[in-house]
Scaffold this motif. Structure first.
Motif, PDB file in Angstrom:
ATOM      1  N   PRO A 100       0.821  -1.219   0.000  1.00 55.01           N
ATOM      2  CA  PRO A 100       0.000   0.000   0.000  1.00 55.01           C
ATOM      3  C   PRO A 100       0.851   1.264   0.000  1.00 55.01           C
ATOM      4  N   GLY A 101       0.621   2.126  -0.997  1.00 55.52           N
ATOM      5  CA  GLY A 101       1.235   3.444  -1.000  1.00 55.52           C
ATOM      6  C   GLY A 101       0.379   4.424  -0.241  1.00 55.52           C
ATOM      7  N   ALA A 102      -0.932   4.170  -0.211  1.00 54.86           N
ATOM      8  CA  ALA A 102      -1.873   5.006   0.537  1.00 54.86           C
ATOM      9  C   ALA A 102      -3.106   4.172   0.873  1.00 54.86           C
ATOM     10  N   LEU A 103      -3.706   4.475   2.001  1.00 54.20           N
ATOM     11  CA  LEU A 103      -4.965   3.862   2.397  1.00 54.20           C
ATOM     12  C   LEU A 103      -6.085   4.878   2.223  1.00 54.20           C
ATOM     13  N   LEU A 104      -7.222   4.402   1.750  1.00 56.64           N
ATOM     14  CA  LEU A 104      -8.415   5.238   1.608  1.00 56.64           C
ATOM     15  C   LEU A 104      -9.316   4.918   2.786  1.00 56.64           C
ATOM     16  N   VAL A 105      -9.585   5.926   3.595  1.00 65.16           N
ATOM     17  CA  VAL A 105     -10.257   5.675   4.867  1.00 65.16           C
ATOM     18  C   VAL A 105     -11.572   6.451   4.960  1.00 65.16           C
ATOM     19  N   GLY A 106     -12.446   5.958   5.809  1.00 63.57           N
ATOM     20  CA  GLY A 106     -13.737   6.606   5.989  1.00 63.57           C
ATOM     21  C   GLY A 106     -14.189   6.555   7.433  1.00 63.57           C
ATOM     22  N   GLU A 107     -15.329   7.217   7.685  1.00 57.02           N
ATOM     23  CA  GLU A 107     -15.928   7.237   9.014  1.00 57.02           C
ATOM     24  C   GLU A 107     -17.379   6.805   8.906  1.00 57.02           C
ATOM     25  N   ARG A 108     -17.780   5.982   9.867  1.00 59.27           N
ATOM     26  CA  ARG A 108     -19.146   5.469   9.882  1.00 59.27           C
ATOM     27  C   ARG A 108     -20.129   6.574  10.248  1.00 59.27           C
ATOM     28  N   HIS A 109     -21.246   6.634   9.538  1.00 68.44           N
ATOM     29  CA  HIS A 109     -22.333   7.544   9.915  1.00 68.44           C
ATOM     30  C   HIS A 109     -23.655   6.838   9.651  1.00 68.44           C
ATOM     31  N   ALA A 110     -24.760   7.537   9.846  1.00 72.83           N
ATOM     32  CA  ALA A 110     -26.069   6.886   9.873  1.00 72.83           C
ATOM     33  C   ALA A 110     -26.372   6.071   8.627  1.00 72.83           C
ATOM     34  N   SER A 111     -25.971   6.561   7.455  1.00 74.80           N
ATOM     35  CA  SER A 111     -26.372   5.872   6.221  1.00 74.80           C
ATOM     36  C   SER A 111     -25.252   5.067   5.576  1.00 74.80           C
ATOM     37  N   GLY A 112     -24.077   4.970   6.229  1.00 71.02           N
ATOM     38  CA  GLY A 112     -23.023   4.173   5.619  1.00 71.02           C
ATOM     39  C   GLY A 112     -21.633   4.639   5.991  1.00 71.02           C
ATOM     40  N   LEU A 113     -20.735   4.600   5.001  1.00 69.83           N
ATOM     41  CA  LEU A 113     -19.332   4.932   5.223  1.00 69.83           C
ATOM     42  C   LEU A 113     -18.954   6.156   4.402  1.00 69.83           C
ATOM     43  N   THR A 162     -16.307  -3.948  -5.335  1.00 69.77           N
ATOM     44  CA  THR A 162     -17.142  -2.749  -5.262  1.00 69.77           C
ATOM     45  C   THR A 162     -16.656  -1.799  -4.182  1.00 69.77           C
ATOM     46  N   CYS A 163     -16.836  -0.513  -4.434  1.00 72.92           N
ATOM     47  CA  CYS A 163     -16.430   0.527  -3.493  1.00 72.92           C
ATOM     48  C   CYS A 163     -17.362   0.527  -2.273  1.00 72.92           C
ATOM     49  N   PRO A 164     -16.823   0.502  -1.039  1.00 77.45           N
ATOM     50  CA  PRO A 164     -17.678   0.481   0.150  1.00 77.45           C
ATOM     51  C   PRO A 164     -18.120   1.857   0.632  1.00 77.45           C
ATOM     52  N   PHE A 165     -17.562   2.928   0.031  1.00 79.77           N
ATOM     53  CA  PHE A 165     -17.916   4.273   0.473  1.00 79.77           C
ATOM     54  C   PHE A 165     -19.255   4.709  -0.119  1.00 79.77           C
ATOM     55  N   ASP A 166     -19.925   5.632   0.553  1.00 78.84           N
ATOM     56  CA  ASP A 166     -21.196   6.173   0.061  1.00 78.84           C
ATOM     57  C   ASP A 166     -21.034   6.743  -1.348  1.00 78.84           C
ATOM     58  N   GLU A 167     -19.956   7.478  -1.532  1.00 81.53           N
ATOM     59  CA  GLU A 167     -19.644   8.049  -2.836  1.00 81.53           C
ATOM     60  C   GLU A 167     -18.218   7.631  -3.196  1.00 81.53           C
ATOM     61  N   ALA A 224      -7.515   3.043  -7.532  1.00 77.78           N
ATOM     62  CA  ALA A 224      -7.963   2.571  -6.222  1.00 77.78           C
ATOM     63  C   ALA A 224      -8.392   1.110  -6.269  1.00 77.78           C
ATOM     64  N   ARG A 225      -8.079   0.393  -5.197  1.00 81.69           N
ATOM     65  CA  ARG A 225      -8.543  -0.981  -5.005  1.00 81.69           C
ATOM     66  C   ARG A 225      -9.381  -1.007  -3.735  1.00 81.69           C
ATOM     67  N   TRP A 226     -10.450  -1.795  -3.746  1.00 75.67           N
ATOM     68  CA  TRP A 226     -11.421  -1.745  -2.650  1.00 75.67           C
ATOM     69  C   TRP A 226     -11.300  -2.963  -1.744  1.00 75.67           C
ATOM     70  N   VAL A 227     -11.692  -2.764  -0.471  1.00 81.28           N
ATOM     71  CA  VAL A 227     -11.677  -3.856   0.495  1.00 81.28           C
ATOM     72  C   VAL A 227     -12.947  -3.807   1.334  1.00 81.28           C
ATOM     73  N   LEU A 228     -13.273  -4.942   1.939  1.00 80.96           N
ATOM     74  CA  LEU A 228     -14.380  -4.966   2.890  1.00 80.96           C
ATOM     75  C   LEU A 228     -14.073  -3.992   4.026  1.00 80.96           C
ATOM     76  N   PRO A 229     -15.027  -3.164   4.422  1.00 78.93           N
ATOM     77  CA  PRO A 229     -14.770  -2.146   5.453  1.00 78.93           C
ATOM     78  C   PRO A 229     -14.770  -2.734   6.856  1.00 78.93           C
ATOM     79  N   ARG A 230     -13.730  -3.494   7.166  1.00 77.72           N
ATOM     80  CA  ARG A 230     -13.673  -4.135   8.474  1.00 77.72           C
ATOM     81  C   ARG A 230     -12.383  -3.843   9.246  1.00 77.72           C
ATOM     82  N   LEU A 231     -11.380  -3.283   8.580  1.00 78.12           N
ATOM     83  CA  LEU A 231     -10.141  -2.921   9.267  1.00 78.12           C
ATOM     84  C   LEU A 231     -10.264  -1.528   9.876  1.00 78.12           C
TER      85      LEU A 231
END
Length: 319
Positions: A225-238, A267-272, A279-286
């Motif tokens: 990984p050169g960079a990680l794409l990160v998100g925050e949980r909210h009411a309707s998703g990530l 598939t992308c796990p982010f809302d948008e 970009a490569r996608w992963v299950l949002p569990r880490l």
């Protein structure tokens, strides 16, 4: 035998020191850098440790088992943080990581207990000798905890300061500690709630994030990984929070590469979908913890730097 109630840990809200005018209404504790644990001690002296996620982690820390006998037959539910100390007596999460995740491997846990001993730092008691203390004010619960005199080879009850928040914050900064937690003296214990009556004040801004994707590195970092794409949980998703491309050791980058490979999805796990080439996608569990300077108006992290992986947290525990 007393049936001990299962109690979710109360959580602190990130923030700043209380106003100077109310300083004397708060107690200040050193913020520990470890794994949160609720300790359930039965009248027969048996001990059960539950992580913040609810997972049973008792077997991972065999050196903590004698804590039950230290209570002398008094059943209790205690709140604290499991830490591993560095050479200067400071909690060191990187050292503790070698102890985490071993609940299913008691023999390995016993070997690691010799190499990297754990300490349970106690800071609250929420059930004692058949009585719930949840509705009691913090000051009263704290006094009850101190009367137990729980200071042993692998557990301790550090002192707290009432008032003098500025001094407490300055002292922890000078000592190289993570920060402090301010607790209102009159506050009840609210299980599972991130309450404003507990405030965590860190010397750097950090946030727990969920990894949703990554971008491969270049050159010698090909496949890593050169960079990680990160998100925050909210009411309707990530919600996408930004790209983190610094802060790893070579060993951690390699470890992350393996975890990302196992979690790969199409598939992308982010809302948008973030506009990130390659970009490569992963299950949002880490879950990881990220340091950052400020946020943009859109909520993106500015100057983020990877701090650590959080194997003790599930995605639903963030926020």
């Amino acid at each position: 035998m007393t049936t001990l109630p299962r109690i979710a840990p109360m959580l602190a809200t990130p923030g700043h020191l209380p106003p100077a005018a109310t300083d004397g209404q708060w107690a200040y504790e050193v913020k520990q850098d470890g794994q949160r644990a609720m300790a359930y001690v039965e009248a027969d002296g048996s001990l059960r440790l539950l992580a913040r996620s609810g997972a049973d982690i008792t077997a991972a820390y065999p050196e903590l088992a004698p804590l039950g006998a230290a209570l002398g037959g008094v059943p209790a539910v205690l709140d604290g943080e499991i830490v591993a100390l560095d050479d200067q007596g400071r909690s060191d999460f990187e050292r503790l990581q070698s102890r985490m995740g071993l609940a299913g491997s008691p023999l390995k846990a016993a070997r690691m207990a010799e190499r990297v001993p754990a300490q349970l730092v106690l800071f609250d008691v929420v059930f004692l000798d058949g009585t719930s203390l949840l509705a009691r004010p913090y000051a009263e619960r704290r006094a009850a905890l101190e009367r137990l005199a729980l200071d042993g080879p692998h557990w301790s009850t550090p002192s707290v300061a009432v008032g003098h928040g500025e001094n407490a914050l300055a002292m922890t900064r000078e000592a190289g500690l993570e920060g402090i937690v301010a607790k209102r003296l009159t506050s009840a214990y609210e299980p599972g709630v991130r309450a404003r009556s507990w405030i965590k004040i860190r010397h750097v801004r950090t946030v727990d994030v969920i990894v949703g994707g990554w971008v491969p590195g270049r050159g010698r970092l090909g496949g890593l990984p050169g960079a990680l794409l990160v998100g925050e949980r909210h009411a309707s998703g990530l919600r996408y929070a930004g790209s983190v491309g610094t802060g790893w050791s070579d060993a951690e980058r390699t470890r992350l590469a393996e975890l990302l490979r196992v979690a790969a999805v199409d598939t992308c796990p982010f809302d948008e979908t973030p506009p990130v080439a390659g970009a490569r996608w992963v299950l949002p569990r880490l879950v990881g913890e990220v340091r950052y300077a400020t946020r943009t108006k859109a909520g993106r992290l500015r100057q983020p730097s990877w701090h650590r992986l959080r194997p003790d947290l599930a995605p639903d525990d963030t926020g």
